[in-house]
Write an enzyme that holds these catalytic residues in place. Structure first.
Site, mmCIF file in Angstrom:
data_model
loop_
_atom_site.group_PDB
_atom_site.id
_atom_site.type_symbol
_atom_site.label_atom_id
_atom_site.label_comp_id
_atom_site.label_asym_id
_atom_site.label_seq_id
_atom_site.Cartn_x
_atom_site.Cartn_y
_atom_site.Cartn_z
ATOM 1 N N SER A 1 0.855 -1.187 0.000
ATOM 2 C CA SER A 1 0.000 0.000 0.000
ATOM 3 C C SER A 1 0.888 1.233 0.000
ATOM 4 O O SER A 1 1.649 1.456 0.946
ATOM 5 C CB SER A 1 -0.884 0.009 1.245
ATOM 6 N N HIS B 1 -1.364 -1.470 -4.124
ATOM 7 C CA HIS B 1 -2.626 -1.115 -3.454
ATOM 8 C C HIS B 1 -2.702 0.405 -3.317
ATOM 9 O O HIS B 1 -1.829 1.037 -2.734
ATOM 10 C CB HIS B 1 -2.663 -1.807 -2.091
ATOM 11 N N ASP C 1 -4.819 3.432 -1.939
ATOM 12 C CA ASP C 1 -5.849 3.770 -0.949
ATOM 13 C C ASP C 1 -6.407 5.174 -1.163
ATOM 14 O O ASP C 1 -5.732 6.160 -0.870
ATOM 15 C CB ASP C 1 -5.238 3.713 0.458
ATOM 16 N N MET D 1 -8.912 8.057 -0.068
ATOM 17 C CA MET D 1 -9.698 8.497 1.095
ATOM 18 C C MET D 1 -10.221 9.898 0.864
ATOM 19 O O MET D 1 -9.474 10.768 0.406
ATOM 20 C CB MET D 1 -8.824 8.500 2.341
ATOM 21 N N HIS E 1 -8.473 0.912 -3.832
ATOM 22 C CA HIS E 1 -9.355 0.721 -2.670
ATOM 23 C C HIS E 1 -10.041 2.050 -2.376
ATOM 24 O O HIS E 1 -9.428 2.965 -1.828
ATOM 25 C CB HIS E 1 -8.500 0.240 -1.481
ATOM 26 N N MET F 1 -12.077 4.287 -0.355
ATOM 27 C CA MET F 1 -12.683 4.558 0.956
ATOM 28 C C MET F 1 -13.351 5.916 0.842
ATOM 29 O O MET F 1 -12.926 6.905 1.437
ATOM 30 C CB MET F 1 -11.599 4.536 2.043
ATOM 31 N N MET G 1 -11.306 -5.806 5.795
ATOM 32 C CA MET G 1 -10.518 -4.818 6.538
ATOM 33 C C MET G 1 -10.188 -5.377 7.916
ATOM 34 O O MET G 1 -11.082 -5.739 8.676
ATOM 35 C CB MET G 1 -11.295 -3.508 6.701
ATOM 36 N N GLY H 1 -8.705 4.097 7.260
ATOM 37 C CA GLY H 1 -8.374 5.512 7.434
ATOM 38 C C GLY H 1 -6.887 5.771 7.583
ATOM 39 O O GLY H 1 -6.387 6.770 7.091
ATOM 40 N N PHE H 2 -6.192 4.862 8.240
ATOM 41 C CA PHE H 2 -4.769 5.110 8.522
ATOM 42 C C PHE H 2 -3.947 3.832 8.418
ATOM 43 O O PHE H 2 -4.454 2.749 8.740
ATOM 44 C CB PHE H 2 -4.599 5.698 9.931
ATOM 45 N N ASP I 1 -6.507 -6.439 4.598
ATOM 46 C CA ASP I 1 -5.873 -5.108 4.597
ATOM 47 C C ASP I 1 -5.860 -4.503 6.000
ATOM 48 O O ASP I 1 -6.906 -4.249 6.586
ATOM 49 C CB ASP I 1 -6.681 -4.209 3.640
ATOM 50 N N GLY I 2 -4.637 -4.267 6.503
ATOM 51 C CA GLY I 2 -4.482 -3.564 7.783
ATOM 52 C C GLY I 2 -3.730 -4.386 8.810
ATOM 53 O O GLY I 2 -4.129 -5.499 9.141
ATOM 54 N N GLY I 3 -2.609 -3.846 9.274
ATOM 55 C CA GLY I 3 -1.851 -4.507 10.341
ATOM 56 C C GLY I 3 -1.187 -5.810 9.923
ATOM 57 O O GLY I 3 -0.904 -6.670 10.754
ATOM 58 N N GLY J 1 1.317 -1.952 4.160
ATOM 59 C CA GLY J 1 1.879 -0.619 4.001
ATOM 60 C C GLY J 1 3.133 -0.451 4.825
ATOM 61 O O GLY J 1 4.251 -0.584 4.340
ATOM 62 N N SER J 2 2.952 -0.198 6.123
ATOM 63 C CA SER J 2 4.097 0.140 6.975
ATOM 64 C C SER J 2 5.115 -0.992 7.068
ATOM 65 O O SER J 2 6.321 -0.734 7.059
ATOM 66 C CB SER J 2 3.614 0.556 8.366
HETATM 67 C C1 DX5 Z 1 -6.060 1.636 5.777
HETATM 68 C C2 DX5 Z 1 -5.655 1.275 4.381
HETATM 69 C C3 DX5 Z 1 -4.550 0.295 4.312
HETATM 70 C C4 DX5 Z 1 -3.251 0.752 4.940
HETATM 71 C C5 DX5 Z 1 -2.563 -0.454 5.498
HETATM 72 O O1 DX5 Z 1 -7.260 2.322 5.762
HETATM 73 O O2 DX5 Z 1 -6.750 0.733 3.674
HETATM 74 O O3 DX5 Z 1 -4.337 -0.161 2.991
HETATM 75 O O4 DX5 Z 1 -2.397 1.405 4.060
HETATM 76 O O5 DX5 Z 1 -1.443 -0.046 6.212
HETATM 77 P P1 DX5 Z 1 -0.693 -1.002 7.223
HETATM 78 O O6 DX5 Z 1 -0.198 -2.186 6.464
HETATM 79 O O7 DX5 Z 1 0.413 -0.131 7.737
HETATM 80 O O8 DX5 Z 1 -1.679 -1.385 8.296
HETATM 81 ZN ZN ZN Z 2 -6.448 -0.311 1.678
#
Ligand code: DX5
Ligand code: ZN
Length: 219
Positions: A9, A34, A36, A38, A67, A69, A140, A145-146, A178-180, A200-201
């Site tokens: 992401s 990916h 994102d 928003m 994606h 959002m 999700m 959001g983040f 997606d997420g964490g 992402g991170s």
């Molecule tokens: C959150 C996004 C994710 C985000 C994932 O709303 O949809 O795609 O970038 O980031 P990590 O992998 O850091 O949780």
């Molecule tokens: Zn996403």
């Protein structure tokens, strides 16, 4: 063993050096990118839109996984189609239930794959009727959001249910989470039947991205 696909992401990428951040991801083992989107309304954050997508398309051949959002995917999906999206995923929670199937059909008419996403508090049951028409279901595993949030364990059960339904009815959709996602949570998702892991991170903060991507795949 079945193939696991990784979707970095770019939300966590260094935007000062976006081209450099993206151009090596394919050789580092990623399959999707990916993206994102928003709108500051569906979620409490604003990211980027079709123009950034257009720029990215020039510097990667990865499959672009958009994606959305956003509150009004009907109004904006075409902007992302025109600028190079290969998959458009919108949220079940964003629009009225009776608008979902028509939107799936509109996106398919453009020759683009369609995903439907559910937030952590939405059960799989709610989207059951749409599963035969979908190319992808995005579970999700954080509140959207983040980036950088902690993986919510209740998403594992949803992956398992989706995989069971998919096998029972021979549906073709892929399961994306997606997420964490990190080297530990990825294993749990794969065990339950996930196909695509968004990260992402974990990827963008890693010293070696190819190593991070291999670890996510469980290699
Ligand atoms: C959150 C996004 C994710 C985000 C994932 O709303 O949809 O795609 O970038 O980031 P990590 O992998 O850091 O949780
Ligand atoms: Zn996403």
């Amino acid at each position: 063993m079945k193939k696991i696909f990784i979707a970095p992401s770019i939300l966590s990428a260094d935007f000062k050096n976006l081209e450099k951040e993206i151009s090596s991801l394919k050789e580092e083992g990623a399959s999707y990118l990916h993206f994102d989107v928003m709108d500051g309304h569906f979620v409490n954050n604003i990211s980027f839109g079709p123009y950034v997508l257009k720029c990215i398309k020039d510097v990667t051949s990865l499959i672009i996984d958009v994606h959305l959002m956003i509150t009004d995917p009907k109004k904006y999906y075409l902007e992302f189609v025109k600028n190079g999206a290969n998959i458009i995923t919108f949220h079940y929670e964003a629009i009225k239930k009776e608008e979902i199937l028509p939107l799936i059909e509109l996106i398919h008419k453009e020759g683009v794959k369609v995903g439907l996403s559910i937030k952590p508090n939405t059960e799989v049951e709610k989207i059951k009727e749409f599963l035969p028409y979908l190319d992808l279901v995005l579970v999700m595993s954080v509140e959207p959001g983040f980036g950088g949030q902690e993986f919510m364990i209740n998403s594992l059960n949803k992956i398992e249910i989706l995989d069971k339904i998919r096998k029972e009815y021979s549906y073709h959709f892929l399961i994306e989470v997606d997420g964490g996602i990190n080297d530990k949570t990825s294993k749990k998702c794969i065990e339950k039947g996930a196909d695509i892991l968004v990260s992402g991170s974990y990827i963008f903060k890693a010293k070696s991205r190819s190593k991070a991507i291999s670890l996510l795949k469980g290699e």
